[in-house]
Design a protein around this motif. Structure first.
Motif, PDB file in Angstrom:
ATOM      1  N   ASP A 326       0.836  -1.212   0.000  1.00 31.42           N
ATOM      2  CA  ASP A 326       0.000   0.000   0.000  1.00 31.42           C
ATOM      3  C   ASP A 326       0.864   1.253   0.000  1.00 31.42           C
ATOM      4  O   ASP A 326       0.567   2.229  -0.734  1.00 31.42           O
ATOM      5  CB  ASP A 326      -0.926   0.005   1.214  1.00 31.42           C
ATOM      6  CG  ASP A 326      -1.966  -1.103   1.155  1.00 31.42           C
ATOM      7  OD1 ASP A 326      -2.165  -1.655   0.054  1.00 31.42           O
ATOM      8  OD2 ASP A 326      -2.559  -1.421   2.212  1.00 31.42           O
ATOM      9  N   ASN A 327       1.931   1.270   0.797  1.00 29.50           N
ATOM     10  CA  ASN A 327       2.829   2.428   0.840  1.00 29.50           C
ATOM     11  C   ASN A 327       3.538   2.629  -0.496  1.00 29.50           C
ATOM     12  O   ASN A 327       3.705   3.780  -0.968  1.00 29.50           O
ATOM     13  CB  ASN A 327       3.855   2.262   1.953  1.00 29.50           C
ATOM     14  CG  ASN A 327       3.244   2.386   3.337  1.00 29.50           C
ATOM     15  OD1 ASN A 327       2.162   2.949   3.502  1.00 29.50           O
ATOM     16  ND2 ASN A 327       3.942   1.866   4.343  1.00 29.50           N
ATOM     17  N   THR A 329       2.443   1.697  -3.439  1.00 31.28           N
ATOM     18  CA  THR A 329       1.460   2.155  -4.423  1.00 31.28           C
ATOM     19  C   THR A 329       1.178   3.651  -4.244  1.00 31.28           C
ATOM     20  O   THR A 329       1.107   4.408  -5.222  1.00 31.28           O
ATOM     21  CB  THR A 329       0.153   1.345  -4.273  1.00 31.28           C
ATOM     22  OG1 THR A 329       0.434  -0.035  -4.478  1.00 31.28           O
ATOM     23  CG2 THR A 329      -0.879   1.804  -5.293  1.00 31.28           C
ATOM     24  N   ALA A 330       1.026   4.050  -2.978  1.00 28.82           N
ATOM     25  CA  ALA A 330       0.761   5.469  -2.711  1.00 28.82           C
ATOM     26  C   ALA A 330       1.957   6.328  -3.121  1.00 28.82           C
ATOM     27  O   ALA A 330       1.788   7.428  -3.703  1.00 28.82           O
ATOM     28  CB  ALA A 330       0.460   5.669  -1.230  1.00 28.82           C
ATOM     29  N   SER A 332       4.130   5.699  -5.468  1.00 27.60           N
ATOM     30  CA  SER A 332       4.180   5.729  -6.925  1.00 27.60           C
ATOM     31  C   SER A 332       3.156   6.710  -7.480  1.00 27.60           C
ATOM     32  O   SER A 332       3.443   7.476  -8.433  1.00 27.60           O
ATOM     33  CB  SER A 332       3.921   4.329  -7.473  1.00 27.60           C
ATOM     34  OG  SER A 332       3.922   4.349  -8.886  1.00 27.60           O
ATOM     35  N   LYS A 333       1.955   6.735  -6.884  1.00 28.53           N
ATOM     36  CA  LYS A 333       0.932   7.679  -7.350  1.00 28.53           C
ATOM     37  C   LYS A 333       1.375   9.110  -7.110  1.00 28.53           C
ATOM     38  O   LYS A 333       1.188   9.986  -7.970  1.00 28.53           O
ATOM     39  CB  LYS A 333      -0.383   7.402  -6.632  1.00 28.53           C
ATOM     40  CG  LYS A 333      -1.077   6.135  -7.075  1.00 28.53           C
ATOM     41  CD  LYS A 333      -2.381   5.950  -6.318  1.00 28.53           C
ATOM     42  CE  LYS A 333      -3.104   4.680  -6.774  1.00 28.53           C
ATOM     43  NZ  LYS A 333      -4.386   4.498  -6.042  1.00 28.53           N
ATOM     44  N   ARG A 334       1.958   9.374  -5.930  1.00 29.59           N
ATOM     45  CA  ARG A 334       2.423  10.746  -5.642  1.00 29.59           C
ATOM     46  C   ARG A 334       3.522  11.163  -6.592  1.00 29.59           C
ATOM     47  O   ARG A 334       3.557  12.308  -7.071  1.00 29.59           O
ATOM     48  CB  ARG A 334       2.928  10.808  -4.187  1.00 29.59           C
ATOM     49  CG  ARG A 334       1.820  10.788  -3.143  1.00 29.59           C
ATOM     50  CD  ARG A 334       2.365  11.162  -1.774  1.00 29.59           C
ATOM     51  NE  ARG A 334       3.364  10.234  -1.302  1.00 29.59           N
ATOM     52  CZ  ARG A 334       3.093   9.144  -0.581  1.00 29.59           C
ATOM     53  NH1 ARG A 334       1.833   8.871  -0.263  1.00 29.59           N
ATOM     54  NH2 ARG A 334       4.066   8.355  -0.180  1.00 29.59           N
ATOM     55  N   ARG A 335       4.422  10.243  -6.904  1.00 28.09           N
ATOM     56  CA  ARG A 335       5.526  10.557  -7.817  1.00 28.09           C
ATOM     57  C   ARG A 335       4.999  10.843  -9.227  1.00 28.09           C
ATOM     58  O   ARG A 335       5.408  11.808  -9.884  1.00 28.09           O
ATOM     59  CB  ARG A 335       6.504   9.380  -7.825  1.00 28.09           C
ATOM     60  CG  ARG A 335       7.812   9.717  -8.551  1.00 28.09           C
ATOM     61  CD  ARG A 335       8.792   8.549  -8.501  1.00 28.09           C
ATOM     62  NE  ARG A 335       9.162   8.231  -7.121  1.00 28.09           N
ATOM     63  CZ  ARG A 335       8.757   7.160  -6.468  1.00 28.09           C
ATOM     64  NH1 ARG A 335       7.946   6.284  -7.059  1.00 28.09           N
ATOM     65  NH2 ARG A 335       9.140   6.957  -5.234  1.00 28.09           N
ATOM     66  N   ASN A 336       4.096  10.053  -9.705  1.00 27.49           N
ATOM     67  CA  ASN A 336       3.530  10.260 -11.051  1.00 27.49           C
ATOM     68  C   ASN A 336       2.728  11.552 -11.137  1.00 27.49           C
ATOM     69  O   ASN A 336       2.789  12.285 -12.145  1.00 27.49           O
ATOM     70  CB  ASN A 336       2.641   9.068 -11.421  1.00 27.49           C
ATOM     71  CG  ASN A 336       3.438   7.802 -11.601  1.00 27.49           C
ATOM     72  OD1 ASN A 336       4.649   7.851 -11.893  1.00 27.49           O
ATOM     73  ND2 ASN A 336       2.795   6.646 -11.446  1.00 27.49           N
ATOM     74  N   SER A 337       1.976  11.830 -10.068  1.00 27.86           N
ATOM     75  CA  SER A 337       1.181  13.073 -10.064  1.00 27.86           C
ATOM     76  C   SER A 337       2.080  14.294 -10.062  1.00 27.86           C
ATOM     77  O   SER A 337       1.821  15.289 -10.757  1.00 27.86           O
ATOM     78  CB  SER A 337       0.276  13.068  -8.827  1.00 27.86           C
ATOM     79  OG  SER A 337      -0.428  14.282  -8.728  1.00 27.86           O
ATOM     80  N   ASN A 341       2.267  17.216 -12.978  1.00 23.97           N
ATOM     81  CA  ASN A 341       2.059  18.632 -12.666  1.00 23.97           C
ATOM     82  C   ASN A 341       3.238  19.484 -13.127  1.00 23.97           C
ATOM     83  O   ASN A 341       3.067  20.581 -13.698  1.00 23.97           O
ATOM     84  CB  ASN A 341       1.827  18.824 -11.169  1.00 23.97           C
ATOM     85  CG  ASN A 341       0.491  18.260 -10.725  1.00 23.97           C
ATOM     86  OD1 ASN A 341      -0.440  18.140 -11.532  1.00 23.97           O
ATOM     87  ND2 ASN A 341       0.399  17.917  -9.432  1.00 23.97           N
ATOM     88  N   GLU A 367       9.545  11.788   0.608  1.00 25.50           N
ATOM     89  CA  GLU A 367       9.336  10.339   0.458  1.00 25.50           C
ATOM     90  C   GLU A 367      10.279   9.546   1.357  1.00 25.50           C
ATOM     91  O   GLU A 367       9.897   8.523   1.937  1.00 25.50           O
ATOM     92  CB  GLU A 367       9.529   9.931  -1.003  1.00 25.50           C
ATOM     93  CG  GLU A 367       8.404  10.345  -1.931  1.00 25.50           C
ATOM     94  CD  GLU A 367       7.089   9.715  -1.531  1.00 25.50           C
ATOM     95  OE1 GLU A 367       7.071   8.558  -1.008  1.00 25.50           O
ATOM     96  OE2 GLU A 367       6.050  10.364  -1.695  1.00 25.50           O
TER      97      GLU A 367
END
Length: 673
Positions: A326-327, A329-330, A332-337, A341, A367
């Motif tokens: 879960d950590n 995945t979260a 990875s989502k923050r990095r991609n977002s 941006n 991170e």
């Protein structure tokens, strides 16, 4: 006082005298058991004196306390045989064997209306048979055949009273075999009877053996001129023999008391069975199933059950893996977002590349902090969910293992407090063998060592969790902890070796001494067996003729079976020594492995190459194991040579001669082995 008052009230309220007697007997038994616990050391020291003190239970005042065998037998009446026996006088395991073998208990059913019927027989008293175990010897014990010599037995189980009258008229000496106290030590008899026998008191033995030889007709009370069916007419001159027709046809001469009474010119070979210990044992050590140790075995199985420990670790592993996924995945989502941006801002011209680089650097630091926080949370979670509960569980098990280890260790030699060399041998039957105790002690030690290793691994797992800020400390600490653990493990194993070695040496000495106690007497019997068996005769009990009519034509079949039983029975002493030495070898090998584990850890701490160290120590283990094996083989060879030179070769030679003689005479049976 409360117990006495309760008994008095209960006795007064009973409806009849029979009920009062039962209430009194129950009270006496319960009181004796309470005093057995309270005065156990004194009772053990008194031995058979307890039987002497309780012999007068339910006996009339007019009967003298101690008389000769003849006077005691003259006081006997059929009515007295039907009275309930006191616990001290009840037949025990070995004394009821012949009765059960020849006449099952259900065959003796006195009529319910008979006032003289025995409650123990008529009602099938289950308590009376609780200690029963089947006989494992091919003939009744020596005591059964001779203890009633010289006693009047009208109305009793069949004995040899007619031979007594013959001896009295002809002057023929009795063929009763006298035992030494040391010989009684090895006879397959209950403890109470053996102790009484060793103290020169045949009374308890007689009462027990009356039950052991009782037939279906013995439940009946006989009058002054009545006899059991098997004795009818035998006291009259010229009376016809009740011997079976097939036995008469095979008998070399017409029936006479001499057929039942042993011929003094024939060799008495009964000690080939009565002198060695019982064989096979009811609970041999190799089976590890003696009931006295069942509770300890159950505890050891519980200590060795790591199901709960593995389940706890498995639950944490699954939950921890889920949290990490879960950590990740979260993150990875923050990095991609963030990258998306930044790309939009740069494309729109609202952000420079230098600003984008600063934003990425800040996000990376964030991170890393999240990763450290997640590691700390995992560390705390592991400590709370795994380390604390399992540490308490394992420490409790280690404490229980140590307690039961010391408890069993203190009971390895139950005869250590006794100095008499005539103690009855009960290993494998009444008591567990030393080998079984030491094997169980080894299991406890191994379970405790596994618990110590689980504790070590538990703390190692805790320190191996990601702790970036303390990697160096934990790495150095792991090496020190590993070395300390292996040193302590080696010390415990060496201490355990000292315990096993001390007891194995003592156990081997006991078995060796026991073997030499009986080997000379057995050898004297085999030495009297001549090479030419044509005119050689042996004494055979009447019961054996009844069960094996072929003995009339081929009596050497009986001797052959006795020699086989003697060989197997006495070889138990050799097997016991060998098994003890093998157990000691296993423990010595364990010390070698513990030593090599410590050396491997020490040399790894010094920075030596692991593969080279491993190869070298494996060679050391191999060489040491070969040395220990050679030492074991030499000791076993010495024990086997002792057996062969003292008794084994002699027994084998006599058996081979008898087998050849039987084959020549046509009396050899293919299943004789």
């Amino acid at each position: 006082m409360l117990r006495h008052k309760a008994f008095a009230k209960k006795e007064a309220a009973a409806e009849n005298d029979a009920e009062r007697v039962r209430i009194f007997a129950e009270f006496i038994v319960n009181e004796s058991r309470l005093r057995r616990e309270r005065y156990s050391s004194a009772i053990d020291a008194m031995g058979s004196e307890i039987l002497e003190l309780t012999r007068d239970l339910f006996r009339p005042y007019s009967t003298p306390r101690r008389e000769s065998n003849v006077s005691r037998s003259s006081d006997w009446t059929p009515e007295s045989s039907n009275a309930p026996m006191s616990p001290a006088m009840r037949p025990h395991r070995g004394t009821i064997v012949t009765s059960l073998r020849d006449n099952p208990p259900l065959q003796a059913e006195p009529s319910s209306g008979s006032p003289g019927s025995s409650p123990a027989v008529g009602k099938g008293d289950t308590n009376h048979w609780n200690g029963y175990m089947p006989s494992l010897s091919p003939i009744p014990s020596m005591s059964v055949s001779d203890v009633l010599d010289g006693s009047d037995s009208r109305g009793r189980p069949s004995s040899r009273w007619w031979e007594v009258s013959q001896e009295g008229s002809t002057g023929t000496p009795s063929m009763r075999l006298e035992r030494s106290k040391r010989e009684s030590k090895y006879m397959g008899m209950p403890r109470e009877l053996r102790e009484a026998l060793q103290n020169g008191d045949p009374s308890p033995l007689s009462s027990g053996e009356r039950m052991s030889t009782a037939g279906p007709s013995d439940s009946k009370s006989y009058g002054a001129d009545e006899y059991p069916p098997e004795k009818v007419g035998w006291h009259e001159q010229g009376a016809a023999s009740p011997q079976p027709q097939h036995a008469i046809a095979r008998s070399p001469a017409p029936f006479s008391p001499g057929i039942i009474t042993p011929n003094p010119n024939h060799l008495d070979v009964s000690r080939l069975v009565t002198l060695p210990p019982p064989y096979p044992r009811h609970h041999p050590a190799v089976n590890n199933n003696h009931p006295d140790l069942s509770s300890i075995r159950t505890v050891v199985r519980g200590l060795s059950d790591f199901t709960e420990i593995e389940a706890t670790k498995e639950r944490f592993t699954k939950s921890s893996a889920q949290i990490r996924d879960d950590n990740a995945t979260a993150a990875s989502k923050r990095r991609n977002s963030l990258r998306a941006n930044i790309q939009r801002e740069i494309s729109g011209g609202t952000m420079s590349y230098s600003d984008a680089a600063k934003i990425e650097e800040t996000a990376e630091q964030s991170e890393q902090q999240r990763t450290k926080d997640a590691s700390k949370e995992e560390f705390d979670l592991f400590q709370a969910q795994v380390v604390m509960p399992l540490n308490d569980l394992l420490m409790d098990r280690v404490s229980r293992a140590t307690e039961i280890f010391e408890q069993l260790r203190s009971k390895l030699f139950v005869d250590a407090q006794e100095q008499s060399p005539n103690l009855t041998q009960e290993e494998g039957d009444e008591q567990p063998e030393l080998l079984e105790k030491l094997t169980l002690l080894k299991w406890i030690f191994e379970a405790r060592e596994q618990l110590h290793r689980e504790l070590f691994d538990l703390l190692s797992d805790l320190r191996s969790l990601p702790q970036e800020h303390a990697e160096t400390f934990f790495s150095e600490d792991a090496v020190k902890r590993k070395m300390t653990f292996e040193q302590e493990s080696l010390k415990r194993t060496e201490d355990f070796l000292d315990i096993i070695e001390e007891n194995v040496v003592r156990g081997v000495e006991v078995q060796l001494s026991a073997f030499w106690d009986i080997a000379p007497n057995l050898s004297r019997i085999t030495e009297k067996v001549p090479k030419d068996l044509t005119s050689f005769n042996i004494q055979i009990p009447a019961a054996e003729y009844e069960e094996n009519p072929a003995y009339y034509d081929f009596p050497m079949q009986y001797l052959y079976s006795l020699l086989g039983h003697c060989e197997k029975s006495t070889y138990q002493f050799i097997e016991s020594q060998t098994n003890l030495l093998c157990l000691l070898h296993e423990v010595k090998s364990g010390v070698t492995l513990a030593n090599c584990r410590l050396m491997r850890t020490q040399r790894a701490a010094q920075g030596e190459e692991a593969d080279a160290v491993d190869r070298e120590l494996k060679e050391v283990e191999k060489d040491e194991e070969a040395r220990l094996t050679d030492d074991l083989k030499e000791k076993v060879r010495c024990v086997e040579e002792l057996w062969s030179s003292a008794l084994g070769t002699e027994l084998k030679g006599v058996r081979e001669r008898i087998a050849q003689f039987l084959k020549e005479q046509g009396g050899w049976e293919d299943d004789a082995e």
